[in-house]
Motif scaffolding. Structure first.
Motif, short mmCIF file in Angstrom:
data_model
loop_
_atom_site.label_atom_id
_atom_site.label_comp_id
_atom_site.label_asym_id
_atom_site.label_seq_id
_atom_site.Cartn_x
_atom_site.Cartn_y
_atom_site.Cartn_z
N CYS A 158 1.35 3.04 2.57
CA CYS A 158 1.55 3.44 3.95
C CYS A 158 2.12 4.86 4.01
O CYS A 158 3.13 5.16 3.37
CB CYS A 158 2.50 2.46 4.63
N GLY A 159 1.50 5.71 4.79
CA GLY A 159 1.97 7.08 4.94
C GLY A 159 3.22 7.18 5.80
O GLY A 159 3.85 8.24 5.85
N ARG A 160 3.59 6.09 6.46
CA ARG A 160 4.78 6.11 7.31
C ARG A 160 6.02 5.63 6.57
O ARG A 160 7.07 6.26 6.62
CB ARG A 160 4.55 5.23 8.55
N CYS A 161 5.89 4.51 5.81
CA CYS A 161 7.09 3.95 5.15
C CYS A 161 6.96 3.82 3.64
O CYS A 161 7.94 3.51 2.97
CB CYS A 161 7.44 2.61 5.77
N GLY A 162 5.76 4.01 3.08
CA GLY A 162 5.58 3.99 1.64
C GLY A 162 5.28 2.65 1.02
O GLY A 162 5.03 2.56 -0.18
N VAL A 163 5.26 1.58 1.81
CA VAL A 163 4.96 0.24 1.28
C VAL A 163 3.45 0.12 1.04
O VAL A 163 2.65 0.71 1.77
CB VAL A 163 5.45 -0.84 2.27
N GLN A 164 3.06 -0.64 0.02
CA GLN A 164 1.64 -0.81 -0.25
C GLN A 164 0.98 -1.55 0.91
O GLN A 164 1.43 -2.60 1.35
CB GLN A 164 1.40 -1.57 -1.55
N SER A 165 -0.11 -0.98 1.39
CA SER A 165 -0.84 -1.57 2.52
C SER A 165 -1.91 -2.52 2.01
O SER A 165 -2.22 -2.58 0.82
CB SER A 165 -1.47 -0.46 3.37
N VAL A 166 -2.50 -3.28 2.92
CA VAL A 166 -3.52 -4.26 2.55
C VAL A 166 -4.79 -3.98 3.37
O VAL A 166 -4.74 -3.62 4.53
CB VAL A 166 -3.03 -5.70 2.81
N PRO A 167 -5.97 -4.15 2.73
CA PRO A 167 -7.22 -3.91 3.47
C PRO A 167 -7.49 -5.02 4.48
O PRO A 167 -7.26 -6.20 4.21
CB PRO A 167 -8.26 -3.88 2.36
N THR A 168 -7.98 -4.63 5.63
CA THR A 168 -8.36 -5.57 6.68
C THR A 168 -9.66 -5.05 7.32
O THR A 168 -10.21 -4.05 6.89
CB THR A 168 -7.27 -5.69 7.77
N GLN A 169 -10.13 -5.77 8.34
CA GLN A 169 -11.31 -5.35 9.09
C GLN A 169 -12.50 -5.07 8.16
O GLN A 169 -13.18 -4.05 8.27
CB GLN A 169 -10.99 -4.12 9.94
N ALA A 170 -12.72 -6.01 7.23
CA ALA A 170 -13.85 -5.91 6.29
C ALA A 170 -13.83 -4.62 5.49
O ALA A 170 -14.87 -4.13 5.05
CB ALA A 170 -15.18 -6.06 7.04
N GLY A 171 -12.63 -4.07 5.27
CA GLY A 171 -12.47 -2.86 4.48
C GLY A 171 -12.40 -1.58 5.28
O GLY A 171 -12.30 -0.49 4.70
N TRP A 172 -12.40 -1.68 6.61
CA TRP A 172 -12.41 -0.49 7.46
C TRP A 172 -11.04 -0.17 8.06
O TRP A 172 -10.92 0.69 8.95
CB TRP A 172 -13.45 -0.64 8.56
N ARG A 173 -10.01 -0.82 7.54
CA ARG A 173 -8.63 -0.52 7.97
C ARG A 173 -7.69 -1.00 6.88
O ARG A 173 -8.00 -1.93 6.15
CB ARG A 173 -8.32 -1.22 9.30
N ARG A 174 -6.53 -0.35 6.77
CA ARG A 174 -5.45 -0.83 5.91
C ARG A 174 -4.22 -1.00 6.80
O ARG A 174 -3.87 -0.10 7.58
CB ARG A 174 -5.17 0.14 4.77
N ASP A 175 -3.58 -2.16 6.68
CA ASP A 175 -2.41 -2.47 7.49
C ASP A 175 -1.16 -2.51 6.62
O ASP A 175 -1.19 -3.01 5.49
CB ASP A 175 -2.57 -3.84 8.17
N CYS A 176 -0.09 -1.96 7.15
CA CYS A 176 1.18 -1.99 6.43
C CYS A 176 1.93 -3.27 6.79
O CYS A 176 2.22 -3.52 7.97
CB CYS A 176 2.02 -0.77 6.79
N PRO A 177 2.29 -4.11 5.80
CA PRO A 177 3.00 -5.35 6.11
C PRO A 177 4.45 -5.11 6.52
O PRO A 177 5.07 -6.02 7.08
CB PRO A 177 2.93 -6.13 4.79
N ALA A 178 4.98 -3.93 6.26
CA ALA A 178 6.39 -3.66 6.58
C ALA A 178 6.55 -3.07 7.98
O ALA A 178 7.21 -3.65 8.83
CB ALA A 178 6.99 -2.72 5.53
N CYS A 179 5.95 -1.90 8.21
CA CYS A 179 6.16 -1.23 9.51
C CYS A 179 5.03 -1.47 10.49
O CYS A 179 5.05 -0.97 11.61
CB CYS A 179 6.38 0.27 9.30
N LYS A 180 4.01 -2.22 10.06
CA LYS A 180 2.88 -2.63 10.90
C LYS A 180 1.96 -1.46 11.29
O LYS A 180 1.14 -1.60 12.21
CB LYS A 180 3.36 -3.34 12.18
N ALA A 181 2.07 -0.34 10.61
CA ALA A 181 1.17 0.78 10.88
C ALA A 181 -0.25 0.42 10.47
O ALA A 181 -0.46 -0.34 9.51
CB ALA A 181 1.62 2.03 10.14
N GLN A 182 -1.22 0.93 11.21
CA GLN A 182 -2.63 0.73 10.89
C GLN A 182 -3.24 2.07 10.45
O GLN A 182 -3.04 3.09 11.09
CB GLN A 182 -3.38 0.20 12.11
#
Length: 328
Positions: A158-182
């Motif tokens: 995540c470019g906002r908080c640094g936590v590893q993000s996870v792929p969503t939306q069939a690979g067209w988005r990454r979501d941060c599980p910590a700060c909820k940034a998309q």
């Protein structure tokens, strides 16, 4: 009559990576059950990438870039799998094989056991396009896959908080599980332009170019700039030539790694060249006749321009055919 008029007509060749007829079905990307069923569809096929290198199955003089899910399994679990769209109803996916976000140089390669397989060909996207190793209708989807997979490999945190993000939306988005940034895949816009002064155009060469090759000037469009402003700034920075009118001609996805090339002609209002030696090795004015000879690989000094897959080739071709093109 101008000297170039009696010369044979150059063959019409389409611009590389622009042919993409996939229905991206973007409204269904958030439906996980639909995406899973689509991947399980017996018609589903995957474009496989080892790092930035596409994997092809040798098929005579051509390569087949499509693999079934079962055929992809021996390569190991994919690091990322992205839904690309439907080709006449048949699902298409892109899959990244090794983790090339890691510093280990071996991470850029498919395991050696696979490289040694004589039925497989692992090469680069430029070679695939220039040498016609796959049917042209594959180039657009392959460029789409490569660009999105590269984005995943280089934007895992995540470019906002640094936590590893996870792929969503069939690979067209990454979501941060910590700060909820998309986070969404990025495309970097690049202006590529041919300055024209009457019956001459300005081209330059970089040190990395093959011997004798000249091309259009190019540079990234910066925040807050219009396309025309970026064209004028880049030409001034690289060659110290001023520009008046700017005309957009066409654009091209460029998967090296994930750009959109915006092709323009520009009306030069000065002639003296002063190159930025950090950017260019040399620059000069070329007549339309010289440009024709370069396109046809007949220049007496063995000078050339980029191949037809590249937008620069078509900017030069438009100048040869029509001179300065500024559409109203």
């Amino acid at each position: 009559m101008p000297a170039y008029d009696p010369m044979p007509k150059l063959p019409e060749i389409s611009l590389g990576y622009t042919e993409n007829f996939l229905d991206r079905m973007s409204a269904k990307r958030g439906d996980e059950a639909w995406v899973a069923a689509t991947l399980a569809d017996p018609r589903a096929r995957l474009y496989l990438f080892g790092g930035e290198m596409p994997v092809l199955r040798r098929d005579g003089d051509m390569g087949d870039p499509l693999f079934t899910l079962a055929e992809a399994e021996p390569f190991g679990p994919g690091l990322e799998t992205v839904f690309l769209g439907l080709a006449n109803g048949a699902p298409r996916f892109g899959r990244l094989l090794p983790d090339f976000a890691k510093p280990d140089p071996q991470a850029y390669r498919i395991p050696e056991v696979q490289l040694a397989d004589p039925t497989l060909l692992v090469t680069d996207m430029r070679t695939v396009a220039v040498s016609g190793q796959v049917a042209s209708h594959h180039l657009g989807p392959m460029a789409e896959a490569k660009a999105v997979l590269y984005w995943h490999a280089t934007h895992r945190f995540c470019g906002r908080c640094g936590v590893q993000s996870v792929p969503t939306q069939a690979g067209w988005r990454r979501d941060c599980p910590a700060c909820k940034a998309q986070h969404f895949p990025r495309t970097d816009p690049v202006v590529i332009m041919l300055p024209v002064d009457g019956d001459r155009c300005l081209m330059g060469r970089q040190r990395r170019f093959p011997p004798g090759m000249y091309s259009a000037l190019a540079g990234f469009l910066e925040p807050g700039e219009t396309i025309a402003d970026a064209v004028r700034r880049e030409i001034m920075e690289e060659a110290h030539v001023s520009v008046g009118r700017v005309g957009y001609l066409f654009d091209q996805p460029w998967p090296f790694p994930g750009s959109l090339m915006i092709g323009c002609h520009a009306e030069a209002t000065s002639r003296e060249i002063e190159i930025d030696t950090e950017e260019l090795e040399h620059a000069r004015w070329f007549t339309r006749e010289e440009c024709w000879m370069m396109l046809a690989r007949q220049h007496p000094e063995r000078l050339s321009c980029p191949p037809p897959i590249a937008i620069a080739h078509h900017l030069i071709r438009a100048f040869v055919d029509n001179g300065l093109v500024i559409r109203s």
